[in-house]
Design a protein around this motif. Sequence first.
Motif, mmCIF file in Angstrom:
data_model
loop_
_atom_site.group_PDB
_atom_site.id
_atom_site.type_symbol
_atom_site.label_atom_id
_atom_site.label_comp_id
_atom_site.label_asym_id
_atom_site.label_seq_id
_atom_site.Cartn_x
_atom_site.Cartn_y
_atom_site.Cartn_z
ATOM 1 N N THR A 552 -2.625 -22.006 17.465
ATOM 2 C CA THR A 552 -1.001 -21.885 18.202
ATOM 3 C C THR A 552 -0.708 -21.603 19.761
ATOM 4 N N ASN A 553 -1.661 -20.002 19.257
ATOM 5 C CA ASN A 553 -0.921 -19.322 20.771
ATOM 6 C C ASN A 553 -1.392 -20.365 21.790
ATOM 7 N N ALA A 554 -2.996 -20.948 21.997
ATOM 8 C CA ALA A 554 -3.249 -21.411 22.875
ATOM 9 C C ALA A 554 -2.250 -22.600 23.341
ATOM 10 N N TYR A 555 -1.601 -23.593 22.968
ATOM 11 C CA TYR A 555 -0.606 -24.157 23.326
ATOM 12 C C TYR A 555 0.268 -23.662 24.083
ATOM 13 N N LYS A 556 0.871 -22.773 23.344
ATOM 14 C CA LYS A 556 2.121 -21.804 23.382
ATOM 15 C C LYS A 556 2.570 -21.598 24.477
ATOM 16 N N TYR A 557 0.901 -20.735 24.539
ATOM 17 C CA TYR A 557 1.681 -20.036 25.900
ATOM 18 C C TYR A 557 -0.394 -20.562 27.250
ATOM 19 N N ASN A 558 0.919 -22.189 27.090
ATOM 20 C CA ASN A 558 0.266 -22.476 28.506
ATOM 21 C C ASN A 558 1.715 -23.410 28.958
ATOM 22 N N ARG A 591 -10.827 -21.455 23.428
ATOM 23 C CA ARG A 591 -10.400 -20.968 24.922
ATOM 24 C C ARG A 591 -9.209 -22.026 24.859
ATOM 25 N N ASP A 592 -8.603 -22.049 25.901
ATOM 26 C CA ASP A 592 -7.152 -22.957 26.180
ATOM 27 C C ASP A 592 -7.197 -22.206 28.113
ATOM 28 N N ASN A 593 -6.470 -23.409 28.577
ATOM 29 C CA ASN A 593 -6.520 -23.203 29.666
ATOM 30 C C ASN A 593 -4.855 -23.262 30.413
ATOM 31 N N GLY A 594 -3.894 -22.080 29.675
ATOM 32 C CA GLY A 594 -3.186 -21.438 29.398
ATOM 33 C C GLY A 594 -2.869 -20.483 30.680
ATOM 34 N N ILE A 595 -1.500 -19.455 30.693
ATOM 35 C CA ILE A 595 -1.656 -18.369 31.325
ATOM 36 C C ILE A 595 -2.276 -17.358 31.548
ATOM 37 N N GLY A 596 -3.018 -17.378 30.659
ATOM 38 C CA GLY A 596 -4.411 -16.241 30.519
ATOM 39 C C GLY A 596 -2.992 -14.463 30.742
ATOM 40 N N ILE A 597 -3.742 -13.882 30.808
ATOM 41 C CA ILE A 597 -3.523 -12.162 29.773
ATOM 42 C C ILE A 597 -4.054 -11.460 31.502
ATOM 43 N N ARG A 598 -3.242 -11.162 31.615
ATOM 44 C CA ARG A 598 -3.446 -9.889 32.768
ATOM 45 C C ARG A 598 -4.673 -8.812 32.344
ATOM 46 N N PHE A 609 3.172 -6.720 16.605
ATOM 47 C CA PHE A 609 4.258 -6.784 17.422
ATOM 48 C C PHE A 609 4.513 -6.219 18.451
ATOM 49 N N ARG A 610 3.371 -6.094 18.774
ATOM 50 C CA ARG A 610 3.641 -6.466 20.772
ATOM 51 C C ARG A 610 3.008 -7.468 21.798
ATOM 52 N N ARG A 611 4.555 -7.891 21.930
ATOM 53 C CA ARG A 611 4.856 -9.013 23.176
ATOM 54 C C ARG A 611 4.729 -8.853 24.287
ATOM 55 N N LEU A 612 4.269 -10.264 25.451
ATOM 56 C CA LEU A 612 3.683 -10.194 26.883
ATOM 57 C C LEU A 612 5.124 -10.659 27.702
ATOM 58 N N HIS A 613 5.591 -11.472 26.216
ATOM 59 C CA HIS A 613 6.375 -12.115 27.300
ATOM 60 C C HIS A 613 8.458 -12.627 26.742
ATOM 61 N N SER A 614 9.253 -12.367 27.366
ATOM 62 C CA SER A 614 10.468 -12.566 26.321
ATOM 63 C C SER A 614 10.706 -13.867 25.591
ATOM 64 N N GLY A 620 10.018 -18.110 19.896
ATOM 65 C CA GLY A 620 10.172 -17.334 18.830
ATOM 66 C C GLY A 620 9.191 -16.655 17.933
ATOM 67 N N GLY A 621 8.392 -15.636 18.444
ATOM 68 C CA GLY A 621 6.932 -15.172 17.724
ATOM 69 C C GLY A 621 7.845 -13.835 17.756
ATOM 70 N N THR A 622 6.971 -12.986 16.856
ATOM 71 C CA THR A 622 7.252 -11.838 16.274
ATOM 72 C C THR A 622 5.818 -10.535 16.886
ATOM 73 N N GLY A 623 5.402 -11.108 17.800
ATOM 74 C CA GLY A 623 4.212 -10.607 17.783
ATOM 75 C C GLY A 623 3.149 -9.881 16.955
ATOM 76 N N ALA A 624 3.338 -10.200 16.101
ATOM 77 C CA ALA A 624 2.352 -9.674 15.497
ATOM 78 C C ALA A 624 0.972 -10.342 14.927
ATOM 79 N N GLY A 625 1.372 -12.315 15.170
ATOM 80 C CA GLY A 625 0.181 -12.785 14.841
ATOM 81 C C GLY A 625 -1.399 -11.913 15.282
ATOM 82 N N LEU A 626 -1.290 -11.625 16.085
ATOM 83 C CA LEU A 626 -2.832 -11.309 17.049
ATOM 84 C C LEU A 626 -3.326 -10.223 16.098
ATOM 85 N N ALA A 627 -2.637 -9.365 15.922
ATOM 86 C CA ALA A 627 -2.830 -7.826 15.221
ATOM 87 C C ALA A 627 -3.237 -8.941 13.292
#
Length: 659
Positions: A552-558, A591-598, A609-614, A620-627
């Motif tokens: 989900t994250n892989a295509y969401k942040y792409n 692996r994805d060809n998305g926006i990447g992470i600094r 609950f850590r999210r890097l984007h608005s 609307g993610g909660t920022g809990a997925g990766l945790a």
Amino acid sequence: MNLRSITAQLIIWSLAISLLPLAAAGVLTYLIGDKQLRDELQNHLLVTADSKATQITAALRRREQDVLMLSRSPLIIDAVEPLARAMKDRGIESADYVKIDNRLRSFLNYTKETAGYEDLYLVAYNGDIAFSLNRDKDFGTNLKTGIYKDTELAKVVDRATTLLATDVSDFDYYAAKSDPAEFIAAPVFNRDVVVGAIVIQIGEEEFYSLARVESGLGQTGEVAFGARRDNNVVFLTPMRIDPQAALRRKVKMGSPLAKPMQEAVQGTNGQGLSTDYRGKQVLAVWRYIPSRRCGMVIKIDHDEASAPIARLHNRLATVAVVVALFAVAAAVWISRSIARPIVQLTLASRIIAGGDLSSRADVNATGEIGELATAFNAMINEIQQRTDDLGQLTATLEQRVADRTADLEHQTRQLEQLNNELAQSNQDLDDFAYIVSHDLKEPLRGIAGFSQLLSKEYGEQLGDDGREKLDMLIRLCGRMQQLISSLLQFSRVGHAKLAIQPTKLQDLVAEIIDSMQIQLQEEHVEVRLPKPLPTVTCDSIRIGELFRNLITNAYKYNDNDEKWIEIGCQSNEDGSRDSVHAANNPVFYVRDNGIGIREEHLDSVFRMFRRLHSRDKYGGGTGAGLAFVKKIIERHHGKIWVESVHGQGSTFYFSIGEV
Ligand code: ADP
């Protein structure tokens, strides 16, 4: 003594160096001396023999000359026949005989005295002894028919008158005189006719004098004369050791005795070691004397001949023994004095090698060995100093290690305590989150329900502003519910028991992709599976949730129009940044060809609950997925991390440990 020890070696070599030349010189001296002495003696014997032989022949020639002279004397020539006739016809008392006899006697007596003859005869041609100075028993007898016809006198007269030349008899016992005697006869011619013979008798003393021992023949030296008589050798002269030997001592031819004399009488000359008439070893020279038809031996006992050699030998032996003793003593002394310090050094080194560094080489030697000992002792001092330092250092180090170990143990205990406390507080936190989220759910649902009811029933009365705020409240409640659900889901992962079983990840992932087909198509996402995924032991529901989240994250942040996601697996060495896992433990990736992470956010994305984007931009993610994902991996004793190049895409790696 150990023959390989340095002392023994030094002694052996010193002796070899000193004694070998000495022995060689000794042997050489002995050989030269021995040869010289033997040669000297042999030469002396030879010279004596030759001089004797010459002497004998010369003496005989003189006598022969004398007889020849007498035979030619007119007095003799004229006297022979008248005398013989007078004696035969009228007897020796007759005036004719006495007259001639007197005339002859005075002349011949004088000759006898001056020349030293024993007797002098005139023998008539018929054999009658017509004249004799001594007038012994033979006087007047006939040498051809009388009782003395077989004597040497008869033989020599016969040969002289037959051969018509001067002749010498053998030296033999002469019965008429009861003594040994030798005769020389010469024929007497009267007008070329043999009328008789004149004979001189040479006394035994003259012959014996030839056998007299002269100087240079030592105590046992002898001169012997012998003649062959039938099958015997008869000794003719008295000898030094056997004064009665003359004509008495006989040795059978072929006997082992008197070898030199047997050789000599057979006409052989010679010299060398041989056996004499007594059976003794002698050094001898032998000659045949033709003029006398006899053999001559000059000899000396071998014992005496070799006495000087034996003396030389003894002297040399004594000198050799004294020098050898001195050499041995010197070799021992020198070897000990050289070897002692080395032996001391060796002893000291052995003790030191055994671990006792207090030992020192006790050496008073001077020179190089002294220097060596001093250097050795200095070296041991240095080693001892270093060993002491090392001991101290080791003790200090050991103390430090002990202190550190104690510190470490203390810290480990504290760490364990902290871990326990942490685990406890995590557990407490999980429990708290669960209880809170669970307990908050109901009142929140109530608030949301009432807010919706309020909006529905009193919306008109609240006006636009009131409605708007009420809608905000309803939205916030929804958001709150989302957060609480996430928190509840998260805390459930921490609580719930895992259903561990072998899971074919290939099938699991295919199932998930299938279930997400609609969204994926909507988003135009291509999912790639380069190679089949393996089977792993895990909780398939949780791992399925993990894949769902990551996909989900892989295509969401792409933001790409052509999005792709690659799901795969590689060996740990290639992708793992942690060596916790075994090398053959696979590492999975999404692996994805998305926006990447600094880069600075690579670790923080896994926080709750850590999210890097608005929320507006990427939903609307909660920022809990990766945790949540991280919690699942932790429950599987694995690791999760992300690698990314900002703007180019991200790769989430994870491994599953043994559960
Ligand atoms: P959310 O519910 O916001 O997706 P997550 O815990 O899944 O929460 O993600 C945390 C944050 O990490 C996200 O807000 C996003 O900014 C970032 N992120 C997660 N996945 C990716 C990805 N594949 N590419 C780029 N950024 C990502």
